[in-house]
Motif scaffolding. Structure first.
Motif, PDB file in Angstrom:
ATOM      1  N   ALA A 101       0.927  -1.270   0.072  1.00 23.76           N
ATOM      2  CA  ALA A 101      -0.066  -0.104  -0.102  1.00 23.76           C
ATOM      3  C   ALA A 101       0.788   1.166   0.197  1.00 23.76           C
ATOM      4  CB  ALA A 101      -0.877   0.002   1.166  1.00 23.76           C
TER       5      ALA A 101
ATOM      6  N   HIS B 353      -2.869  -8.288  -2.354  1.00 20.65           N
ATOM      7  CA  HIS B 353      -3.522  -7.163  -1.468  1.00 20.65           C
ATOM      8  C   HIS B 353      -4.313  -7.803  -0.392  1.00 20.65           C
ATOM      9  CE1 HIS B 353      -6.237  -3.309  -1.392  1.00 20.65           C
ATOM     10  NE2 HIS B 353      -7.031  -4.346  -1.517  1.00 20.65           N
ATOM     11  N   THR B 357      -4.270  -6.554   3.697  1.00 24.32           N
ATOM     12  CA  THR B 357      -5.212  -6.051   4.287  1.00 24.32           C
ATOM     13  C   THR B 357      -5.900  -7.004   5.630  1.00 24.32           C
ATOM     14  OG1 THR B 357      -6.517  -6.997   2.645  1.00 24.32           O
ATOM     15  CG2 THR B 357      -5.897  -4.560   2.385  1.00 24.32           C
TER      16      THR B 357
END
Lengths: 459, 430
Positions: A101, B353, B357
């Motif tokens: 991220a 991803h 998360t």
């Protein structure tokens, strides 16, 4: 009286609370200065499998050319949109394939770049992060795309009552010659004219490793960070970079103490923003009193404001007061929305509650506030992300790395007199007030409240 | 990376499920309670009630004054709140370990004896507060009621997910003190609740405290409504237009998906992320990056248990572009993905991803406790926090492709369009 509940059963007595265990913000595991001037801190936080890397480059917004304000924000949003080694699409795919991220933005005094990544992809993440900072190319297609996206975002902010109120508040509170009086990410007319060349030049001059700080936090035990840094951030060079001088606190406008009503006919609520200049974390007398004051006035449903406006009167879902320190100077801000037909009564009550004349804090309040602010620290700084964020803010603000701990100790020593005099030192008798709502339904009565000149402006 | 968060699970004699997950990194504990009641249990004419009821849980109980739950715990450095959603209501606090007993005592008092303290005055006050919450978060926000439109168009009349958790103003006005008593009696009891403790507490001590503070609650409720059968996908595209004062046209494109719990939901959510969830997803690459007909596209899956989950793609239309044409391009991308399935690269990116998360969510004790409560209450699987990633990563491209074919065909979409242009009638009147 209902008999369906099990009130015949007696439960245990109310337990007492055990005193808190000692706590300190962690010390860095390493603190080094790279040859290029970048300071790097690492924090080993066991059990935190997502590593956070936070980088700050001092960059006061006042260095933006007036005609292209918002260029720093746009530049930040373009850092991961293509480099000398990777196209925009390749860079996005690389970040995503490694679960990285990536975010970049600016505040009043710095460029901030943050990366979160699972430990096994840390080296890839730092490689890409350094690449984005050192060799972005700002492809002209991406400049056009993100400039358009920012213009769309400006319209979305104009449509959002809290954003609209915030924009009007800074425009009214700060002197017109202050950069702080205008939106961080620029206005439509300044953003629209930003070119790729402007951004390339701005980046070359304003972004570099000297004076910058990088914090890496998480379960780093056994990781050879030095080797990773040698291959990544140590290679960062910025020959045209001119480190910025330290910013000054913005000055308040001569006519800041007044009311601006942003007219939105038909609005079902009035969004209120009330503010004044506040301290930064270098405040004379210390920073400790201010978070406690913010909490006691508007930090919870039982704080002074919500005890009346929410819990007694049911006018609002909740209003919040807080101190927002900048690198230099700061803001004391109270915000929230109320039902349109109680706008006048809410403003009157709110300004009464916040009126510094005769305002004192009780010892009981101080205990509750101090225990809250000091008590939340261990839980608040339990994650890698929170540790990195706090540490990088200390670097940016030139504060000692044990500031969080010593400030907490200072918080625990606060007295009612400390809070009362700190509040008296910053709170004005009249505030800068913005109301976004259906002006026709309340503006005449607002004029009678004696809060200062009242001006209605279009949305 | 195999995860090994401890999840010691016990059931008290009154039916309370207790999960204890010791983590001694910092001297705090999160206490998190999930009650098996949400807006899906609301009766007709009482939408929004589960959430209004949640507010009343802070207004005092047998031995606790109104507002004291907040003030007593915050004065110890606690952070706390509660939320209501379709399938559940959760209550949670993170406190210094020395205040854990106080937190449990306060929770037990309201979860056992709320009705001793609830008054008309409190109900009226919190009704007003909730109405302001609705105005602030929905009615006074551009696009604020878009999700309510999505639920209404995606789920049939009478379905538990047809209406939003915030409810309607009329139904909030209609709520009575009798409703409060009936709702508590019907839904709030140890055997419809999970208590999770995460933090600086041992299994033995945590269990002893749970027994000490909750053991004397004896009220039991009947199991709440069962779960309806899986809804099939929407048969033909549905379009709802709203002409409002919004800054730009925005499309909310939704799909029914498999109910949360089995791998088919995970496969469908991976499929949605592949087609539209990442910057390198094909729909985003073409429409946002290359053709620039949309400024942003975001996608996410909302896991729900009662006969359907919800997949959502939100598209902000670029200035000067035609919303209908962009919707058609979205449909084209969906069709292409359904035809071709995921590339190896995009599936790898989506899984990476998802891994980050998930690990980020587990990084804080608060969220870890909430996830443990969720999977214990709704799926009887406290250990899911440890096994979720392995399950997700094991799903192959064929299963993702298969899920896309079943759930994400363009004809299965609902499109709620918020349009900045005036409606045809408004133009005539102008």
């Amino acid at each position: 009286m209902s008999t369906t509940s099990t009130t015949d059963v007696t439960g245990p007595a109310r337990p007492s609370v055990q005193p808190p265990t000692p706590w300190a913000f962690p010390a860095p595991s390493s603190d080094s200065l790279l040859d290029n001037g970048l300071r790097v801190l690492t924090y080993d936080v066991p059990g935190q499998y997502v590593i956070s890397a936070s980088l700050t480059v001092p960059l006061p917004l006042s260095t933006e050319p007036r005609a292209v304000e918002g260029i720093a924000s746009l530049m930040a949003s373009l850092l991961d949109e293509g480099t000398t080694s990777h196209t925009s699409e390749e860079f996005a795919a690389l970040l995503e394939r490694h679960g990285i991220a990536f975010s970049a933005g600016v505040n009043d005094g710095a460029l901030m770049v943050d990366v979160d990544v699972p430990l096994r992809h840390l080296e890839s993440a730092l490689t890409l992060m350094a690449e984005a900072l050192a060799s972005p190319v700002f492809p002209v297609d991406e400049v056009r795309r993100l400039r358009m996206a920012r213009l769309a975002e400006i319209e979305q902010e104009r449509a959002s009552a809290p954003h609209r109120a915030a924009r009007e508040l800074v425009a009214t509170l700060w002197a017109p010659y202050e950069r702080a009086s205008r939106p961080t990410a620029g206005t439509a007319d300044t953003v629209a004219v930003i070119t790729r060349e402007d951004i390339v030049d701005f980046h070359a001059e304003r972004v570099g490793p000297e004076d910058a700080g990088l914090v890496i936090s998480g379960a780093l035990s056994g990781v050879d960070i030095e080797a990773v840094l040698r291959a990544t951030f140590e290679q960062w060079r910025a020959p045209s970079h001119t480190p910025a001088s330290r910013p000054l606190a913005p000055e308040v406008a001569a006519n800041a103490a007044r009311v601006i009503v942003v007219d939105r006919p038909g609005s079902v609520q009035s969004e209120i923003a009330l503010g004044w200049s506040g301290p930064d974390r270098h405040a004379p007398g210390g920073w400790a009193p201010y978070p406690v004051i913010g909490y006691l006035l508007g930090g919870s449903p039982s704080a002074r404001i919500d005890a009346v406006l929410r819990e007694e009167k049911g006018f609002t879902y909740g209003m919040r007061s807080s101190f927002r320190p900048r690198r230099a100077g700061g803001l004391f801000l109270t915000t929230g929305s109320v039902r349109t037909d109680v706008t006048v009564e809410s403003l009157e009550t709110l300004t009464d509650i916040l009126d510094p004349r005769g305002l004192t804090f009780t010892e009981d309040e101080v205990r509750a506030g101090v225990d809250f602010i000091a008590g939340i620290a261990p839980g608040r700084f339990a994650t890698a992300d929170a540790v990195a964020g706090e540490a990088v803010s200390l670097l940016l603000d030139n504060l000692p790395l044990d500031f969080t701990t010593t400030n907490r100790e200072a918080t625990m020593a606060l007295t009612a007199d400390d809070l009362t005099s700190a509040y008296a030192g910053i709170a004005p008798e009249r505030w800068c007030i913005v109301v976004v709502g259906d002006a026709e339904r309340f503006v005449h009565e607002v004029r009678d409240l004696g809060l200062g000149e009242v001006t209605v402006v279009a949305n | 990376m195999p995860l090994d968060y401890p999840t010691h699970t016990h059931v008290l004699s009154n039916g309370l499920r207790v999960v204890i997950s010791p983590d001694h990194a910092v001297p705090v504990v999160t206490a998190n309670l999930w009650v098996g009641v949400g807006s899906r249990h609301e009766a007709p004419g009482r939408t929004g009630f589960a959430h209004l009821f949640e507010h009343l849980m802070f207004q005092g109980s047998r031995s606790v004054a109104s507002g004291e739950h907040f003030s007593a715990l915050m004065a110890q450095g606690g952070r706390l709140n509660a939320t209501t959603w379709f399938d559940r209501t959760n209550y949670f606090e993170t406190v210094p370990v020395g205040a854990l007993e106080l937190a449990l005592w306060l929770e037990a008092d309201r979860h056992g004896f709320l009705l001793d303290a609830v008054t008309q005055e409190n109900l009226d006050n919190q009704r007003d507060v909730v109405k302001e919450e609705k105005r602030q978060r929905y009615d006074n926000q551009p696009y604020g009621n878009a999700l309510a439109d999505v639920y209404a168009a995606t789920f049939p009349e009478g379905h538990p997910y047809h209406h939003p958790t915030i409810g309607s103003m009329d139904d909030l006005d209609a709520a009575t003190l009798e409703d409060v008593h009936a709702f508590f009696t019907r839904f709030y009891a140890p055997n419809n609740t999970v208590l999770t403790l995460v933090g600086d507490v041992t299994e033995e001590h945590g269990l002893a405290l749970a027994e000490k503070y909750f053991g004397h609650l004896t009220h039991r409720v009947e199991p709440p409504r069962g779960r309806g059968p899986q809804l099939p996908p929407i048969a033909a595209p549905v379009r709802v237009d709203r002409h409002e004062d919004v800054p730009n046209d925005r499309l909310h494109i939704s799909f029914r998906m498999p109910a949360e719990g089995a791998d088919d939901f995970l496969a469908a959510s991976l499929a949605l992320d592949c087609v539209a969830g990442l910057a390198s997803s094909p729909m985003v690459t073409r429409l946002v990056r290359r053709e620039q007909v949309a400024t942003t596209i975001m996608a996410h899956s909302m896991g729900l248990i009662d006969g359907s989950s919800l997949g959502l793609v939100v598209v902000d239309i670029a200035p000067g572009q035609d919303a209908d044409a962009v919707e058609a391009e979205v449909a084209t991308e969906l069709g292409r993905f359904v035809e071709e399935g995921p590339t190896e690269d995009i599936l790898e990116a989506v899984k990476a991803h998802a891994e980050r998360t998930w690990l980020s969510a587990l990084a804080s004790g608060e969220e870890r406790a909430d996830l443990i409560s969720q999977y214990t209450l709704l799926h009887d699987d406290p250990d899911y926090v440890n096994t979720a990633l392995d399950r997700l990563l094991a799903i192959g491209p064929e299963a993702v492709h298969c899920a896309a074919r079943e759930w994400l065909r363009p004809q299965h979409r609902v499109c709620v369009a918020y349009l900045a242009s005036e409606s045809p009638e408004q133009e005539e009147a102008a």
